[in-house]
Write a protein that holds these residues in place. Structure first.
Motif, mmCIF file in Angstrom:
data_model
loop_
_atom_site.group_PDB
_atom_site.id
_atom_site.type_symbol
_atom_site.label_atom_id
_atom_site.label_comp_id
_atom_site.label_asym_id
_atom_site.label_seq_id
_atom_site.Cartn_x
_atom_site.Cartn_y
_atom_site.Cartn_z
ATOM 1 N N MET A 36 0.844 -1.194 0.000
ATOM 2 C CA MET A 36 0.000 0.000 0.000
ATOM 3 C C MET A 36 0.880 1.244 0.000
ATOM 4 O O MET A 36 1.941 1.266 0.607
ATOM 5 N N HIS A 37 0.441 2.295 -0.711
ATOM 6 C CA HIS A 37 1.162 3.550 -0.766
ATOM 7 C C HIS A 37 0.169 4.700 -0.777
ATOM 8 O O HIS A 37 -1.045 4.501 -0.907
ATOM 9 N N VAL A 38 0.677 5.926 -0.646
ATOM 10 C CA VAL A 38 -0.193 7.100 -0.559
ATOM 11 C C VAL A 38 -1.078 7.234 -1.797
ATOM 12 O O VAL A 38 -2.233 7.666 -1.696
ATOM 13 N N GLY A 39 -0.565 6.848 -2.956
ATOM 14 C CA GLY A 39 -1.371 6.932 -4.166
ATOM 15 C C GLY A 39 -2.608 6.056 -4.129
ATOM 16 O O GLY A 39 -3.578 6.279 -4.869
ATOM 17 N N TRP A 40 -2.605 5.059 -3.253
ATOM 18 C CA TRP A 40 -3.744 4.153 -3.145
ATOM 19 C C TRP A 40 -5.007 4.876 -2.683
ATOM 20 O O TRP A 40 -6.120 4.492 -3.035
ATOM 21 N N MET A 41 -4.839 5.955 -1.899
ATOM 22 C CA MET A 41 -6.030 6.645 -1.398
ATOM 23 C C MET A 41 -6.848 7.241 -2.543
ATOM 24 O O MET A 41 -8.061 7.403 -2.428
ATOM 25 N N ILE A 42 -6.186 7.573 -3.660
ATOM 26 C CA ILE A 42 -6.901 8.066 -4.842
ATOM 27 C C ILE A 42 -7.382 6.897 -5.691
ATOM 28 O O ILE A 42 -8.523 6.875 -6.170
ATOM 29 N N LYS A 43 -6.534 5.897 -5.877
ATOM 30 C CA LYS A 43 -6.883 4.722 -6.677
ATOM 31 C C LYS A 43 -8.137 4.038 -6.137
ATOM 32 O O LYS A 43 -9.033 3.649 -6.897
ATOM 33 N N ASN A 44 -8.229 3.942 -4.827
ATOM 34 C CA ASN A 44 -9.344 3.260 -4.177
ATOM 35 C C ASN A 44 -10.679 3.896 -4.548
ATOM 36 O O ASN A 44 -11.675 3.201 -4.771
ATOM 37 N N ILE A 45 -10.724 5.225 -4.615
ATOM 38 C CA ILE A 45 -11.972 5.931 -4.949
ATOM 39 C C ILE A 45 -12.180 5.967 -6.454
ATOM 40 O O ILE A 45 -13.299 5.794 -6.941
ATOM 41 N N ALA A 46 -11.103 6.173 -7.208
ATOM 42 C CA ALA A 46 -11.211 6.282 -8.668
ATOM 43 C C ALA A 46 -11.717 5.006 -9.314
ATOM 44 O O ALA A 46 -12.355 5.049 -10.371
ATOM 45 N N GLU A 47 -11.458 3.856 -8.697
ATOM 46 C CA GLU A 47 -11.874 2.579 -9.276
ATOM 47 C C GLU A 47 -13.190 2.066 -8.701
ATOM 48 O O GLU A 47 -13.582 0.929 -8.937
ATOM 49 N N ASP A 48 -13.874 2.923 -7.943
ATOM 50 C CA ASP A 48 -15.198 2.542 -7.444
ATOM 51 C C ASP A 48 -16.143 2.370 -8.629
ATOM 52 O O ASP A 48 -16.184 3.228 -9.519
ATOM 53 N N PRO A 49 -16.904 1.292 -8.677
ATOM 54 C CA PRO A 49 -17.791 1.066 -9.822
ATOM 55 C C PRO A 49 -18.918 2.080 -9.950
ATOM 56 O O PRO A 49 -19.512 2.230 -11.027
ATOM 57 N N ASP A 50 -19.215 2.780 -8.886
ATOM 58 C CA ASP A 50 -20.276 3.788 -8.918
ATOM 59 C C ASP A 50 -19.722 5.069 -9.537
ATOM 60 O O ASP A 50 -18.843 5.710 -8.970
ATOM 61 N N PRO A 51 -20.231 5.486 -10.710
ATOM 62 C CA PRO A 51 -19.710 6.696 -11.368
ATOM 63 C C PRO A 51 -19.932 7.962 -10.553
ATOM 64 O O PRO A 51 -19.236 8.957 -10.746
ATOM 65 N N LEU A 52 -20.914 7.940 -9.641
ATOM 66 C CA LEU A 52 -21.127 9.106 -8.784
ATOM 67 C C LEU A 52 -19.991 9.276 -7.784
ATOM 68 O O LEU A 52 -19.779 10.360 -7.245
ATOM 69 N N VAL A 53 -19.261 8.182 -7.559
ATOM 70 C CA VAL A 53 -18.106 8.229 -6.668
ATOM 71 C C VAL A 53 -16.841 8.545 -7.463
ATOM 72 O O VAL A 53 -16.144 9.523 -7.200
#
Length: 516
Positions: free
Chosen positions: A1-18
């Motif tokens: 895990m790295h700091v960039g994961w905090m963005i990756k985690n949200i960006a890859e959410d299947p909900d486009p509203l997220v």
């Protein structure tokens, strides 16, 4: 895990509203969604790898506030590189020091700063210069255009394992006492600090936070911004040059900002506005402030003008957890002269010169321990040993706890004035002088005195059109302070030197007025 994961985690959410929600936005309106921020930082990361950046290499960021700043920061994190976030106000010689001290390999800079970089190209270890254009500026021939970073592939970069204890960022301290040192922030430090804030203040995805400081400073990114992003909220950044509180307040209203970080001098600017009543700030719930203590009159004025806004005063430092203590709004009325209590998962101790804990009511050095304290200073083992011991960070600040556990800052250890056998704390005198109707800004230092060793000197910026004499200052202080604390010298100036984060540089004043 790295700091960039905090963005990756949200960006890859299947909900486009997220994933399609705005992550970062400039005050003028240009914005990136979480999905875009993730893809763009991936492209930057992959291109940096192609340009020879490897895990542990330093990538310099010398940019004004912009979306690309976040892209570069997360790009470096994703490949295990170390972002060196540089103060764009530094002179060429100061930049030479920081670039050499850090061993920066690639430097990304705004075109408007090229004039400071060109003369020092051959004095620093930078192998490649990458220039971000602004308006009609031109990329110099010795640099590559910033567009090259966008040429990288947008899939996740393939890198060797990144550990939580690996450095992610070097932050050069603001230099209130002299030459800056590079405080090491790891992925672990950054995660913990974001989590501590989210735990304390309960940030949610519906948050729209505004950061007003320069992004090279923890007060603009690590404070508030990163934890809000981690929770899926939106961060709005102000432009770097020509700060105007009226413009900032207008953006807050337009973008329905729910929380913001304002340095004390910004709050004073706001409260001095003759047309303050026109700003309603209906969605703003919380103002976070720190860097210097907020004067009591300002708290009283905010309560009068904006009773729906809570003011959270925070205390900390770059290397010792930027927010180590905070004063909750409900405690401000009775404890407004304090910075509150320790943050979650944070221990604060008051110690004497030998490191022994002191009881409530006694002034001593503030020590901080938490998982968000820095690992130490870059390539400075002696300074690291001097500041960090047994997990504690020695802040160099003086303070005391009251019987209820609230922390009061008494000033810098080096700023304490020793006069006629008495310890005098400048913050107490500054608090009194800020209550004078003619005083706009004030700071107090000790200057040499043949009889008392040191004596109190007040350096004052008067409000426009105000009249104030040295005698009037002394008489005003005598009504509120013991006689030995009153200023024996008063100097009126047009401005007080500050760091970019708003902290008063008292060492410059001592040099200027012969205090040594």
């Amino acid at each position: 895990m790295h700091v960039g994961w905090m963005i990756k985690n949200i960006a890859e959410d299947p909900d486009p509203l997220v994933s399609g929600k705005t992550a970062v936005q400039e005050e003028a309106g240009r914005a990136w969604t979480f999905k875009e921020l993730h893809a763009i930082s991936n492209a930057y990361a992959n291109k940096l790898t192609q340009l020879g950046v490897r895990k542990g290499d330093r990538v310099g960021i010398l940019l004004y506030n912009c979306l690309e700043y976040f892209g570069l920061y997360f790009a470096a994190a994703k490949i295990g590189a170390i972002a060196v976030r540089l103060n764009f106000r530094l002179s060429s010689p100061e930049l030479v020091y920081c670039l050499n001290d850090s061993g920066t390999k690639i430097l990304c800079f705004h075109a408007g700063l090229a004039g400071r970089i060109e003369p020092i190209q051959h004095e620093v270890p930078v192998e490649q210069f990458i220039c971000l254009q602004e308006e009609a500026s031109v990329v110099p021939g010795w640099a590559q255009p910033f567009s090259v970073l966008g040429e990288g592939q947008q899939e996740d970069p393939a890198v060797s394992s990144i550990h939580l204890n690996d450095p992610v960022m070097l932050m050069y301290t603001s230099g209130t006492t002299g030459r800056p040192k590079g405080a090491i922030w790891t992925h672990n430090t950054t995660f913990w600090f974001s989590a501590i804030q989210a735990l304390k203040w309960g940030f949610q995805a519906r948050e729209t936070a505004m950061t007003t400081g320069p992004l090279y400073h923890v007060g603009a990114m690590e404070d508030i911004a990163l934890p809000v992003l981690m929770r899926g909220g939106t961060v709005i950044i102000t432009k770097s040059k020509n700060f105007e509180i009226q413009r900032v307040l207008s953006v807050m209203e337009k973008e329905k900002v729910t929380c913001c970080f304002l340095f004390p001098f910004m709050i004073y600017d706001m409260l001095h506005l003759p047309d303050l009543a026109q700003y309603r700030l209906e969605t703003l719930k919380t103002i976070y402030t720190g860097g210097d203590p907020l004067m009591p009159w300002a708290l009283e004025s905010i309560r009068a003008h904006f009773p729906h806004i809570g003011v959270v005063q925070v205390y900390g430092l770059t290397e010792g957890q930027p927010i180590a203590a905070s004063l909750d709004p409900q405690d401000a009325a009775g404890k407004g002269s304090t910075v509150g209590k320790p943050m979650p998962l944070t221990a604060i101790q008051i110690a004497d010169d030998a490191g022994n804990p002191l009881p409530a009511g006694e002034v001593g050095e503030i020590l901080i321990k938490s998982p968000a304290v820095s690992e130490g200073y870059w390539k400075k083992p002696e300074a690291t040993m001097e500041t960090f011991a047994d997990g504690w960070c020695k802040t160099g600040d003086l303070g005391f706890f009251d019987s209820e556990g609230f922390l009061t800052i008494a000033g810098r250890k080096k700023d304490m004035i020793r006069s006629g056998g008495e310890n005098i704390y400048p913050a107490e005198i500054e608090d009194v002088l800020y209550r004078h109707e003619a005083v706009k800004e004030v700071t107090v230092i000790g200057i040499p005195d043949p009889k008392y060793m040191e004596t109190v000197c007040a350096i004052i910026v008067k409000k426009d059109g105000a009249r104030l004499t040295e005698k009037e200052v002394a008489e005003f202080c005598k009504r509120h302070l013991a006689s030995y604390k009153k200023p024996r010298k008063v100097i009126f100036v047009k401005e007080i030197p500050r760091t970019p984060s708003g902290k008063v540089q008292k060492f410059k004043l001592r040099e200027q007025f012969g205090a040594g």
